[in-house]
Design a protein around this motif. Structure first.
Motif, short mmCIF file in Angstrom:
data_model
loop_
_atom_site.label_atom_id
_atom_site.label_comp_id
_atom_site.label_asym_id
_atom_site.label_seq_id
_atom_site.Cartn_x
_atom_site.Cartn_y
_atom_site.Cartn_z
N THR A 161 0.82 -1.21 0.00
CA THR A 161 0.00 0.00 0.00
C THR A 161 0.85 1.26 0.00
O THR A 161 0.36 2.33 -0.35
N ASP A 162 2.12 1.16 0.38
CA ASP A 162 3.00 2.33 0.35
C ASP A 162 3.70 2.49 -1.01
O ASP A 162 4.55 3.35 -1.18
N GLY A 163 3.33 1.66 -1.98
CA GLY A 163 3.90 1.76 -3.32
C GLY A 163 5.13 0.91 -3.55
O GLY A 163 5.63 0.84 -4.67
N GLY A 164 5.64 0.25 -2.52
CA GLY A 164 6.83 -0.59 -2.67
C GLY A 164 6.52 -1.95 -3.26
O GLY A 164 5.38 -2.42 -3.22
N VAL A 165 7.54 -2.61 -3.80
CA VAL A 165 7.38 -3.92 -4.44
C VAL A 165 8.43 -4.88 -3.89
O VAL A 165 9.61 -4.54 -3.80
N LYS A 166 8.00 -6.07 -3.53
CA LYS A 166 8.91 -7.14 -3.13
C LYS A 166 8.44 -8.42 -3.80
O LYS A 166 7.33 -8.47 -4.37
N GLY A 167 9.26 -9.47 -3.76
CA GLY A 167 8.86 -10.66 -4.48
C GLY A 167 9.60 -11.91 -4.06
O GLY A 167 10.30 -11.94 -3.05
N ALA A 168 9.41 -12.95 -4.86
CA ALA A 168 10.07 -14.24 -4.63
C ALA A 168 10.33 -14.89 -5.98
O ALA A 168 9.48 -14.86 -6.88
N ARG A 169 11.50 -15.49 -6.11
CA ARG A 169 11.91 -16.15 -7.35
C ARG A 169 11.81 -17.66 -7.20
O ARG A 169 12.33 -18.23 -6.23
N TRP A 170 11.17 -18.29 -8.19
CA TRP A 170 11.17 -19.74 -8.26
C TRP A 170 12.30 -20.15 -9.21
O TRP A 170 12.30 -19.79 -10.39
N ASP A 171 13.29 -20.83 -8.68
CA ASP A 171 14.47 -21.18 -9.49
C ASP A 171 14.38 -22.58 -10.08
O ASP A 171 15.37 -23.12 -10.58
N GLY A 172 13.20 -23.17 -10.01
CA GLY A 172 13.00 -24.54 -10.50
C GLY A 172 13.02 -25.55 -9.39
O GLY A 172 12.57 -26.69 -9.58
N THR A 173 13.52 -25.13 -8.22
CA THR A 173 13.60 -26.03 -7.07
C THR A 173 12.91 -25.46 -5.83
O THR A 173 12.19 -26.16 -5.13
N GLN B 295 13.21 -6.55 -1.60
CA GLN B 295 12.97 -5.25 -2.24
C GLN B 295 13.43 -5.30 -3.69
O GLN B 295 14.51 -5.79 -4.00
N ILE B 296 12.58 -4.78 -4.56
CA ILE B 296 12.94 -4.68 -5.97
C ILE B 296 13.63 -3.33 -6.20
O ILE B 296 13.16 -2.29 -5.75
N ASN B 297 14.75 -3.36 -6.90
CA ASN B 297 15.47 -2.13 -7.23
C ASN B 297 15.10 -1.69 -8.64
O ASN B 297 15.31 -2.42 -9.61
N PHE B 298 14.55 -0.49 -8.75
CA PHE B 298 14.14 0.05 -10.04
C PHE B 298 15.24 0.97 -10.56
O PHE B 298 15.38 2.11 -10.12
N THR C 290 8.47 5.58 -8.85
CA THR C 290 8.20 4.19 -8.48
C THR C 290 7.23 4.06 -7.32
O THR C 290 7.19 3.03 -6.66
N ASN C 291 6.43 5.09 -7.09
CA ASN C 291 5.42 5.03 -6.04
C ASN C 291 4.14 4.47 -6.67
O ASN C 291 3.17 5.18 -6.92
N PHE C 292 4.15 3.16 -6.94
CA PHE C 292 3.12 2.55 -7.78
C PHE C 292 1.78 2.39 -7.06
O PHE C 292 1.73 2.05 -5.88
N SER C 293 0.72 2.61 -7.84
CA SER C 293 -0.64 2.36 -7.34
C SER C 293 -1.24 1.10 -7.94
O SER C 293 -2.22 0.58 -7.43
N ALA C 294 -0.67 0.60 -9.05
CA ALA C 294 -1.12 -0.64 -9.68
C ALA C 294 0.03 -1.19 -10.52
O ALA C 294 0.86 -0.44 -11.03
N ILE C 295 0.07 -2.52 -10.65
CA ILE C 295 1.15 -3.16 -11.39
C ILE C 295 0.60 -4.28 -12.27
O ILE C 295 -0.53 -4.75 -12.08
N ALA C 296 1.41 -4.71 -13.22
CA ALA C 296 1.07 -5.86 -14.06
C ALA C 296 2.37 -6.39 -14.65
O ALA C 296 3.37 -5.68 -14.73
N MET C 297 2.35 -7.67 -15.08
CA MET C 297 3.51 -8.27 -15.73
C MET C 297 3.05 -9.13 -16.89
O MET C 297 1.96 -9.73 -16.84
#
Length: 462
Positions: free
Chosen positions: A392-404, A411-414, A420-427
């Motif tokens: 809700t503060d606009g930040g993005v974090k995630g997780a990588r599936w490496d096959g295992t 934290q994602i570095n842009f 980068t104060n995002f209100s909505a995202i898509a990929m």
């Protein structure tokens, strides 16, 4: 879709785990007159005799010169300004002026001091993303994106959002011409016999594209929620069935799929394990009882069996659905959903329309009250995946599936990010990220060797 006989609550359950403008009522002066302020009688002007001192009658025993002097003194005493002797009045006036000057000087000094204090303190973070009035994009607009490759090997991208009038807009990218073009989907459907469309303002948007060369199948679909006569919204979608030959011809379809209010949506095109079949459009949504459901193109009107029980997910749960390997062919599916109390959970398609509901955790420490939405992409020829959560503060974090296993990315570095104060995202499925920030849409490419790094590719809109 196959199911088992487990039921939860009153609904069947399947382990198919798959501005207001403030106005202060102005005061109007309606022909008012100046008010007469009463004064004590002693302050009213006194009549002055027209006789001079020499015309005054003599009074026995009274000193005439003294009487004349006294009369002059009395005349001076009665000359007043605002009820005060002139000297007193000017003294009071001087004092008042000094007080006003002191107040102004103090206000200026206080303002400068406050400004200095503010500059040395933590800056105001500003309004919450998506709450300010925009001119290009609806302030509460969601975002959806997909990609496909034509028979000539050219990449095409579609990014969907709502404008300030709630219309669904798409920006289309053609890698051959390297240009973005804009299409107002709502306007193109306004004269359609199946339209017009009426998306809910701020509706979740979900987009997927098909590029199966068998039968020259190149299509783009986008799903959204519409109000209905039923208290609960329903899901509708529009199709672009010839995106190269006729990019302005969209068709509209509705369904009877009832949703939880403000449900989030996620869609994927599931490839067929054989070369002689088309594949399926798969939609994940939250039903009105709170269960996470899966609908598919075989019957959009089917109120499908739930794949995740209601008490396991949050209301308005964030969702992300992506194709994945199922054995050696890309006809698998992975669904990420917001789990209670605070995680991104995994549900996996295991074939025959069966889903494994609790197939592990993708990312921990994902509070539903502090999360806006999820998005996901595939990497390295479908062998890896990346799931991200927008806070809700606009930040993005995630997780990588490496096959295992899944590896958290706090934290994602842009890189080169303009805003980068995002209100909505898509990929999209080819590791491209889109975000709405400051009334604009930005595009980033994911470094698949280090998916904690997103590099700015450019502005998509306006």
């Amino acid at each position: 879709m196959a199911s088992v006989d487990h039921h939860h609550g009153s609904e069947p359950y399947s382990t198919l785990e798959v501005q207001s403008v403030e106005a202060s009522n102005p005061q109007v002066l309606e022909g008012s007159n100046k008010e007469v302020v009463p004064h004590p009688e002693s302050e009213y002007p006194q009549p002055v005799s027209t006789l001079n001192a020499w015309d005054a009658p003599e009074v026995k025993g009274v000193d005439t010169e003294a009487a004349i002097a006294q009369g002059q003194n009395d005349g001076n005493a009665k000359r007043r300004i605002c009820g005060l002797l002139p000297r007193t009045f000017y003294i009071v006036l001087a004092v008042v002026i000094l007080i006003i000057i002191g107040a102004i000087a103090g206000g200026v000094a206080g303002g400068l001091s406050s400004s200095h204090s503010d500059s040395s303190s933590t800056p105001d973070p500003g309004p919450e993303p998506g709450t300010t009035e925009n001119v290009n994009i609806l302030s509460t607009s969601k975002l959806a994106a997909s990609n496909w490759t034509d028979s000539q090997g050219n990449t095409h991208r579609h990014v969907f959002f709502q404008d300030p009038y709630n219309a669904i807009i798409t920006r289309q990218w053609d890698s051959e011409n390297k240009t973005w073009t804009t299409k107002n989907v709502s306007q193109l459907l306004s004269s359609s016999t199946t339209g017009p469309i009426h998306p809910i303002p701020g509706t979740s948007l979900a987009c997927a594209s098909a590029d199966n060369r068998w039968g020259s199948l190149y299509e783009v679909h986008v799903w959204f929620s519409e109000a209905s006569t039923d208290p609960d919204p329903t899901i509708s979608w529009v199709n672009l069935n010839n995106p190269v030959g006729n990019p302005n011809f969209w068709t509209y379809s509705s369904s009877i799929l009832r949703t939880w209010n403000n449900t989030q949506l996620s869609v994927a095109w599931q490839r067929c394990p054989r070369e002689n079949c088309v594949g399926n459009w798969i939609l994940a949504y939250q039903g009105r009882e709170g269960f996470i459901r899966i609908a598919n193109a075989s019957n959009w009107d089917n109120n499908t069996e739930p794949v995740i029980r209601a008490n396991a997910v949050s209301a308005g749960a964030s969702l992300a659905l992506v194709p994945s390997l199922n054995g050696t062919y890309v006809h698998g599916l992975t669904l990420a959903s917001q789990r209670r109390p605070s995680s991104m959970g995994k549900t996996t398609f295991i074939g025959d329309w069966n889903w494994k509901q609790d197939d592990g955790t993708i990312l921990d420490d994902v509070d539903p009250l502090m999360t806006r939405q999820f998005a996901a992409t595939t990497m390295n020829n479908w062998n890896e995946a990346l799931f991200v959560a927008l806070s809700t503060d606009g930040g993005v974090k995630g997780a990588r599936w490496d096959g295992t296993s899944y590896n958290a990315i706090p934290q994602i570095n842009f890189v080169d990010g303009e805003s980068t104060n995002f209100s909505a995202i898509a990929m999209t499925t080819d590791a491209t990220f889109y975000g709405i920030s400051d009334d604009q849409i930005w595009e980033y490419t994911v470094d698949t060797s280090d998916p904690s790094t997103f590099t700015l590719a450019g502005k998509v809109y306006p």
